[in-house]
Design a protein around this motif. Structure first.
Motif, short mmCIF file in Angstrom:
data_model
loop_
_atom_site.label_atom_id
_atom_site.label_comp_id
_atom_site.label_asym_id
_atom_site.label_seq_id
_atom_site.Cartn_x
_atom_site.Cartn_y
_atom_site.Cartn_z
N VAL B 26 -29.15 1.06 -29.32
CA VAL B 26 -29.45 -0.28 -29.84
C VAL B 26 -30.71 -0.25 -30.68
N GLN B 30 -30.08 -1.61 -34.21
CA GLN B 30 -30.64 -2.93 -34.53
C GLN B 30 -31.70 -2.79 -35.60
N TRP B 336 -32.48 -7.51 -26.55
CA TRP B 336 -32.34 -7.83 -27.98
C TRP B 336 -33.61 -8.50 -28.51
N LEU B 340 -36.05 -7.20 -31.39
CA LEU B 340 -36.33 -8.06 -32.55
C LEU B 340 -37.82 -8.11 -32.82
#
Lengths: 100, 383, 164
Positions: B26, B30, B336, B340
């Motif tokens: 991820v 991401q 997440w 971010l």
């Protein structure tokens, strides 16, 4: 559960190891750590007695000892830093101004 | 005894076996999507690429086969001890986090937490303070000035943010009245009327019935919004998560205390750093986002509703699975969010990090304690 | 089971203490032995029903005070070669002899106790100690805050660089 006298014996043993360290070592930081060990041994004795008599005052006393130890370490290490800046050494023999 | 071992195995398999490789993937994907590129997608097994999901396995193989270098003049024992001391606190924090509530199967009750201790959050703080040693010893044991510099930055940053981490949560403990994580999670299983504060502070005698159905789930983030923001900041800084990664500032001090570690020793540091991401997620989810609680559907509603069609045993099992899945979904949302934040903000300067802690977060958390205390006293007094 | 755990933690604590005191060259390894001793003592406190004190021991002692020691060692960059040689002087032997004598005296003085008192539920937990701390012992609590303020000011004044 072990008899309380075993906990007191452990506390005495740790106290004497700390005392030997504070008396025999020459490194100032190790001396301060040995003093911390002695305070810990006292805390253990207080907790053991508090368990024996069921009195919570022992725990409150231990909290006070922990706070005092923290304050003492802070100021003690400040002294060590100043001493090191002046004499370039943390050996207590270098800080001694007595003649003998 | 066997129950505890099964629970521990579940946590190790889910958190370390499933989440850890997923987070490595991820992080790259991401970052790539946020930066408008493709990301790592070259590792393949017999020609199948699987959008880069095989890269974590490739990483592990690479780290295992690299040479284990210990720098000359370094203390070998301490050099090996440091990554272990960084990893162990991250894993054992998971022992007190509830993955589900208490389920009654016949006479026995199944509590989905490994250790349901009365002072759960104090245990988390204590274990978190032991994590400082990983960074401190790593820098010293490397016999390297850059490592020492990174190590000193890490130690002062970590012990500063431990203080504010505890203070930011005091308001939450006052609201929920407990340090036990299972109790805090269970207290968030209900809903509260949004306009109920008017009744509590004596503005109206009783709320009209048509306003009663404006409800919010009784989550910590709605009771303590400032506490949530402060705690999230502090725990990200405590774990040296970017943008607070001045101790391993890659462009300033060449990886700081990680520098002299290669092969699986670095793999242990890597694992510790990436394991802390779901641990932070799990902790924040339990304290502020309701943990395993499904919003607007309490445990009694689910079991009561489903057991009318299928029977109580099946209903309890279904509820258990639903709760665990809800918890993992919340953990994923927080992962997440952390990714971010990582890929958006540039790294803070070290003095900015320390200023933020002592000059802004500490006064704000103390003010939070006062305001929360005042609100609780006012509500109790006028009830 | 808890008796076995007590002896294991006790042995670890004594081992850690000896490791700290006997370690001549490497101060950082000595500090890590001290951490081992303190964490083991935390375990002993939990076995003696002192839950809050046990976790505070790990939080404050092992997690902050020893880190402070390590921080100062790293700040002053005290590598092993810098310490003067610790010769086997008369003072050392005398110091250890005094400590051993003290240990023998203390062990001789320990009486046999009656069985420990029945504890009320919640003894040693954070609510119990907290209630005692904020009702009976509130003066001691407030004076510790003054003590900590004095220590903070003292440390800042002592360690500040003198800017001329």
């Amino acid at each position: 559960m072990v008899p309380i006298s075993h906990a007191i014996a452990l506390s005495a043993l740790l106290f004497c190891i700390g005392a030997a360290g504070a008396l025999a070592r020459r490194n100032l930081i190790v001396i301060l750590m040995s003093i911390e060990l002695m305070l810990n041994a006292v805390n253990l004795a207080l907790v053991a007695f508090s368990r024996q008599w069921g009195d919570i005052a022992g725990h409150v006393f231990v909290l006070m000892v922990i706070v005092v130890a923290a304050a003492e370490v802070t100021v003690g290490l400040g002294i060590v830093i100043s001493l090191f800046r002046n004499r370039e050494s943390v050996n207590v023999e270098d800080a001694s101004l007595l003649r003998w | 005894m066997i129950e505890v071992i099964v629970k521990m195995l579940f946590i190790v398999l889910v958190m370390m076996g499933a989440f850890l490789p997923l987070i490595t993937w991820v992080e790259r994907k991401q970052a790539a999507i946020m930066q408008d590129r493709i990301g790592a997608n070259r590792a393949d097994l017999f020609g199948i690429r699987a959008i880069g999901l095989l890269h974590p396995a490739a990483d592990v193989l690479k780290l295992l086969t690299k040479e284990d270098v210990v720098p000359r003049g370094a203390n070998r024992v301490l050099h090996l001890l440091a990554p272990v001391m960084a990893l162990v606190p991250a894993i054992i924090t998971l022992a007190v986090i509830p993955f589900g509530s208490v389920y009654a199967f016949g006479e026995s009750a199944l509590n989905l937490v490994v250790a349901d201790i009365d002072w759960g959050m104090l245990y988390v703080f204590a274990v978190g303070s032991l994590a400082t040693y990983g960074a401190v010893i790593a820098g010293w044991a490397s016999n390297n000035n850059w490592s020492l510099l990174g190590s000193m930055r890490a130690s002062s940053q970590m012990i500063s943010y431990e203080v504010t981490m505890g203070l930011a949560l005091v308001g939450l403990f006052m609201v929920f009245g407990s340090l036990k994580l299972t109790e805090i999670a269970a207290a968030q299983d209900t809903t509260f009327r949004l306009l109920g504060f008017l009744e509590l502070f004596g503005v109206v005698a009783a709320l009209p019935a048509w306003l009663d159905w404006i409800r919010l789930p009784a989550w910590g983030v709605f009771y303590q919004p400032l506490g949530f923001i402060l705690f999230l900041t502090c725990i990200m800084a405590e774990n040296k998560r970017p943008p607070f990664d001045a101790p391993e500032g890659e462009s300033e001090i060449i990886a700081g205390y990680h520098m002299e570690y290669s092969g699986m020793r670095f793999g242990l540091f890597y694992t510790a750093e990436f394991l802390e991401v779901p641990v932070i997620g799990a902790l924040v989810a339990t304290l502020f986002l309701g943990g395993w609680a499904v919003p607007f559907l309490s445990q009694e509603t689910i079991i009561g509703g489903v057991s009318q069609a299928f029977g109580v045993g099946f209903a309890t099992g279904l509820c258990m699975i639903l709760h665990v899945v809800t918890f993992l979904v919340k953990v994923v949302v927080l992962i997440w969010l952390q990714m971010l934040i990582r890929w958006t903000l540039p790294r803070f300067r070290y003095d900015q990090v320390m200023d933020l802690c002592w000059k802004y977060i500490l006064p704000l958390s103390i003010a939070n304690v006062f305001v929360t205390g005042g609100a609780i006293l006012l509500a109790e007094g006028l009830r | 089971m808890s008796a076995l755990l007590f002896y294991v933690f006790g042995a670890l604590a004594v081992g850690g203490a000896l490791g700290m005191v006997l370690n001549v060259r490497n101060t950082v390894a000595g500090a890590m032995s001290l951490v081992l001793a303190m964490v083991s003592l935390g375990g002993v406190y939990v076995l003696l029903d002192a839950y809050l004190i046990g976790v505070l021991q790990i939080l404050v002692y092992a997690g902050a005070i020893v880190v402070l020691f390590l921080f100062v060692v790293m700040l002053l960059n005290l590598r092993g070669e810098q310490f003067g040689p610790e010769r086997l002087a008369v003072g050392k032997v005398l110091g250890v002899a005094v400590a051993v004598l003290l240990l023998l005296q203390l062990l001789w003085l320990i009486p046999t106790f009656a069985p420990p008192a029945e504890l009320r539920p919640g003894f040693g937990g954070y609510r119990d100690v907290g209630m005692a701390l904020f009702t009976d012992w509130v003066l001691a609590f407030e004076s510790t805050s003054l003590l900590l303020l004095a220590a903070m000011i003292g440390a800042v004044v002592l360690a500040k660089r003198k800017v001329d």
